[in-house]
Design an enzyme around this catalytic site. Structure first.
Site, PDB file in Angstrom:
ATOM      1  N   HIS A 111      40.933  45.524  35.808  1.00 39.82           N
ATOM      2  CA  HIS A 111      41.244  46.252  37.045  1.00 39.82           C
ATOM      3  C   HIS A 111      40.764  47.694  36.892  1.00 39.82           C
ATOM      4  CE1 HIS A 111      43.315  47.265  40.721  1.00 39.82           C
ATOM      5  NE2 HIS A 111      43.795  48.334  40.108  1.00 39.82           N
ATOM      6  N   ALA A 175      32.862  52.299  31.743  1.00 36.64           N
ATOM      7  CA  ALA A 175      33.958  52.114  30.788  1.00 36.64           C
ATOM      8  C   ALA A 175      34.425  50.655  30.787  1.00 36.64           C
ATOM      9  CB  ALA A 175      35.109  53.054  31.132  1.00 36.64           C
TER      10      ALA A 175
HETATM   11  C1  GRF Z   1      35.154  45.733  38.848  1.00 35.14           C
HETATM   12  O1  GRF Z   1      35.344  47.077  39.174  1.00 35.14           O
HETATM   13  C2  GRF Z   1      36.436  45.107  38.394  1.00 35.14           C
HETATM   14  O2  GRF Z   1      37.277  45.973  37.682  1.00 35.14           O
HETATM   15  C3  GRF Z   1      37.093  44.726  39.686  1.00 35.14           C
HETATM   16  O3  GRF Z   1      36.046  44.278  40.508  1.00 35.14           O
HETATM   17  C4  GRF Z   1      34.825  44.898  40.087  1.00 35.14           C
HETATM   18  C5  GRF Z   1      33.875  43.781  39.773  1.00 35.14           C
HETATM   19  O4  GRF Z   1      32.577  44.238  39.478  1.00 35.14           O
HETATM   20  N1  GRF Z   1      38.151  43.765  39.475  1.00 35.14           N
HETATM   21  P1  GRF Z   1      31.522  43.255  38.827  1.00 35.14           P
HETATM   22  O5  GRF Z   1      31.428  42.016  39.719  1.00 35.14           O
HETATM   23  O6  GRF Z   1      31.996  42.901  37.454  1.00 35.14           O
HETATM   24  O7  GRF Z   1      30.242  44.020  38.804  1.00 35.14           O
END
Ligand code: GRF
Length: 217
Positions: A111, A175
């Site tokens: 998250h 990060a």
């Molecule tokens: C990330 O920011 C993750 O923390 C959130 O959704 C976004 C997904 O990005 N749960 P990706 O599909 O991994 O590029």
């Protein structure tokens, strides 16, 4: 070495999935990705999985009559691939207690905030509106309450005066790409134990010094 068999759930871009793919390319990494499942047909992450030679599957929530049959199908696909641990990497569906119980302490999520601050959507906009000086991301075990559960690891980044939601999201995302493979490694090495509702981590070295923002002279 028996590598832990991991299934990754995605809904979109899959940049966190890519970070896990890169980490697991190393034969010494203690986890292997055995399937990637998207609830969205055509999600970009599916192509990343295929390019890495990983089984890429779609379980489209829209074709099911409700959450329970959707999750049953998801579990069948995961079990068929022999998945032992499930990573939610940008998986944009709320899962029910039944699914969480089925994968108890074997289901983790990333998250983009320092939980328990800013659970839910629009985290970066809310962090900027609150004027916090540090933002970040969290990897945690999934529990029934959205974006809650034993915290495995967190990464903090500074919020800069000129930040927009996009620049902050990009800094946090970088990060995320370091934190997720690190936390998965700790679990796969058996160095994470859930006691009560707290994840206890067995670590080799202490973390670095405090990140202070505004910076000290
Ligand atoms: C990330 O920011 C993750 O923390 C959130 O959704 C976004 C997904 O990005 N749960 P990706 O599909 O991994 O590029």
């Amino acid at each position: 070495m028996d590598r832990v068999r991991v299934g990754v759930l995605i809904s979109g871009r899959g940049s966190n999935l890519q970070a896990l793919i890169e980490a697991a390319r190393d034969p010494a990494y203690p986890a292997e990705l055995v399937t990637v499942v998207s609830n969205v047909p055509g999600a970009a992450g599916l192509a990343r999985a295929s390019a890495a030679g990983i089984l890429a599957e779609v379980v489209d929530h829209k074709v099911f009559s409700g959450r329970d049959p959707f999750e049953e199908a998801l579990t069948i696909v995961l079990e068929r691939a022999g998945v032992e641990l499930v990573c939610m990497a940008g998986f944009m569906r709320i899962v029910t207690e039944g699914f969480i119980a089925r994968w108890h302490d074997r289901l983790i999520n990333i998250h983009p905030s320092l939980l328990p601050a800013f659970p839910g959507l629009d985290t970066h906009a809310r962090a900027l509106a609150a004027g916090v000086k540090l933002a970040g991301c969290t990897v945690h075990y999934v529990r029934a309450e959205v974006d809650h559960g034993p915290i495995i690891g967190q990464a903090a980044v500074p919020v800069l005066p000129a930040d927009t939601t996009d620049t902050l999201a990009a800094r946090v995302l970088e990060a995320e790409h370091r934190l997720f493979p690190h936390c998965l490694r700790l679990i796969a090495e058996g160095r994470v134990r859930v006691a009560g509702e707290v994840a206890e981590i067995e670590e080799d070295a202490p973390p670095g010094p405090a990140l202070i923002n505004p910076p000290t002279p």
